[in-house]
Design a protein around this motif. Structure first.
Motif, PDB file in Angstrom:
ATOM      1  N   ALA A   1     -13.438 -44.647  39.974  1.00 45.00           N
ATOM      2  CA  ALA A   1     -14.263 -43.474  40.294  1.00 45.00           C
ATOM      3  C   ALA A   1     -14.129 -42.974  41.718  1.00 45.00           C
ATOM      4  CB  ALA A   1     -15.724 -43.788  40.002  1.00 45.00           C
ATOM      5  N   GLY A   2     -13.477 -43.700  42.589  1.00 39.13           N
ATOM      6  CA  GLY A   2     -13.313 -43.248  43.976  1.00 39.13           C
ATOM      7  C   GLY A   2     -14.651 -43.036  44.662  1.00 39.13           C
ATOM      8  N   ALA A   3     -14.880 -41.815  45.143  1.00 39.97           N
ATOM      9  CA  ALA A   3     -16.095 -41.502  45.892  1.00 39.97           C
ATOM     10  C   ALA A   3     -17.356 -41.646  45.046  1.00 39.97           C
ATOM     11  CB  ALA A   3     -16.014 -40.088  46.453  1.00 39.97           C
ATOM     12  N   GLY A   4     -17.239 -41.561  43.745  1.00 40.72           N
ATOM     13  CA  GLY A   4     -18.400 -41.754  42.881  1.00 40.72           C
ATOM     14  C   GLY A   4     -18.986 -43.146  43.006  1.00 40.72           C
ATOM     15  N   ALA A   5     -18.166 -44.111  43.422  1.00 38.75           N
ATOM     16  CA  ALA A   5     -18.634 -45.482  43.610  1.00 38.75           C
ATOM     17  C   ALA A   5     -18.833 -45.837  45.076  1.00 38.75           C
ATOM     18  CB  ALA A   5     -17.646 -46.461  42.982  1.00 38.75           C
ATOM     19  N   THR A   6     -18.137 -45.158  45.991  1.00 41.20           N
ATOM     20  CA  THR A   6     -18.241 -45.533  47.403  1.00 41.20           C
ATOM     21  C   THR A   6     -19.310 -44.759  48.161  1.00 41.20           C
ATOM     22  OG1 THR A   6     -16.478 -43.991  48.015  1.00 41.20           O
ATOM     23  CG2 THR A   6     -15.835 -46.278  47.561  1.00 41.20           C
ATOM     24  N   VAL A   7     -19.693 -43.583  47.706  1.00 40.89           N
ATOM     25  CA  VAL A   7     -20.674 -42.774  48.430  1.00 40.89           C
ATOM     26  C   VAL A   7     -22.114 -43.278  48.271  1.00 40.89           C
ATOM     27  CG1 VAL A   7     -21.690 -40.463  48.597  1.00 40.89           C
ATOM     28  CG2 VAL A   7     -19.212 -40.740  48.562  1.00 40.89           C
ATOM     29  N   PRO A   8     -22.549 -43.705  47.080  1.00 42.83           N
ATOM     30  CA  PRO A   8     -23.932 -44.213  46.972  1.00 42.83           C
ATOM     31  C   PRO A   8     -24.138 -45.455  47.838  1.00 42.83           C
ATOM     32  CG  PRO A   8     -23.030 -43.757  44.804  1.00 42.83           C
ATOM     33  CD  PRO A   8     -21.899 -43.653  45.778  1.00 42.83           C
ATOM     34  N   ILE A   9     -25.391 -45.829  48.039  1.00 46.09           N
ATOM     35  CA  ILE A   9     -25.717 -46.957  48.926  1.00 46.09           C
ATOM     36  C   ILE A   9     -25.088 -48.257  48.431  1.00 46.09           C
ATOM     37  CG2 ILE A   9     -27.915 -47.519  47.825  1.00 46.09           C
ATOM     38  CD1 ILE A   9     -27.264 -47.565  51.604  1.00 46.09           C
ATOM     39  N   SER A  10     -24.858 -48.398  47.142  1.00 42.86           N
ATOM     40  CA  SER A  10     -24.174 -49.590  46.640  1.00 42.86           C
ATOM     41  C   SER A  10     -22.744 -49.649  47.176  1.00 42.86           C
ATOM     42  CB  SER A  10     -24.180 -49.620  45.112  1.00 42.86           C
ATOM     43  OG  SER A  10     -23.614 -48.435  44.596  1.00 42.86           O
ATOM     44  N   GLY A  11     -22.163 -48.496  47.461  1.00 37.22           N
ATOM     45  CA  GLY A  11     -20.839 -48.438  48.065  1.00 37.22           C
ATOM     46  C   GLY A  11     -20.840 -48.973  49.492  1.00 37.22           C
ATOM     47  N   PHE A  12     -21.976 -48.812  50.192  1.00 38.59           N
ATOM     48  CA  PHE A  12     -22.093 -49.391  51.536  1.00 38.59           C
ATOM     49  C   PHE A  12     -22.100 -50.911  51.445  1.00 38.59           C
ATOM     50  CE2 PHE A  12     -24.668 -50.604  55.330  1.00 38.59           C
ATOM     51  CZ  PHE A  12     -23.763 -50.180  56.290  1.00 38.59           C
ATOM     52  N   GLY A  13     -22.784 -51.444  50.434  1.00 37.11           N
ATOM     53  CA  GLY A  13     -22.755 -52.891  50.208  1.00 37.11           C
ATOM     54  C   GLY A  13     -21.348 -53.366  49.900  1.00 37.11           C
ATOM     55  N   TYR A  14     -20.619 -52.586  49.092  1.00 33.64           N
ATOM     56  CA  TYR A  14     -19.220 -52.890  48.786  1.00 33.64           C
ATOM     57  C   TYR A  14     -18.393 -52.927  50.068  1.00 33.64           C
ATOM     58  CZ  TYR A  14     -14.402 -51.483  47.784  1.00 33.64           C
ATOM     59  OH  TYR A  14     -13.040 -51.369  47.785  1.00 33.64           O
TER      60      TYR A  14
END
Length: 127
Positions: free
Chosen positions: A64-77
């Motif tokens: 998903a690219g940005a669909g997974a990295t932009v939300p706050i869970s992406g910051f945890g990633y």
């Protein structure tokens, strides 16, 4: 040319579906629990860290690219991924690796927040 446009639109659709699903889960948590916004943010960030640690978040980012990295869970990633890369070099790099990977995003957030504070006047929200 047409194939490229379809590939781009498909990538947008995947990002929207995954990012929207994460937001949908967050909205359900907001609506059906008494958790504060701060706790929900922390739980989602921790979910990103845990999913990265068990190897489930990386395939989501690749899909998903940005669909997974932009939300706050992406910051945890991002934090977990930096720590895991740093751990290959030693303990100190494991601690600082997550900070180094996240530094650009955190710096941008601080700088743009400061600029917006200079431009706009802060006031309390009316009930």
């Amino acid at each position: 040319m047409e194939g490229e446009i379809i590939a781009i639109l498909l990538q947008y659709l995947k990002a929207f579906a995954v990012g929207g699903s994460i937001c949908l889960i967050a909205q359900i948590v907001i609506n059906f629990t008494d958790l504060s916004a701060g706790k929900i943010l922390v739980y989602f960030m921790l979910a990103g860290i845990v999913l990265t640690a068990i190897g489930l978040y990386q395939p989501l980012v690749e899909f998903a690219g940005a669909g997974a990295t932009v939300p706050i869970s992406g910051f945890g990633y991002l934090l977990a991924n930096g720590a895991m890369k740093g751990a290959e070099k030693g303990f100190f790099s494991a601690v600082t690796g997550s900070l180094a990977d996240a530094s650009a995003g955190v710096t941008a957030a601080v700088v743009f927040s400061f600029l917006m504070a200079l431009i706009f006047k802060s006031r309390t929200k009316r009930s």
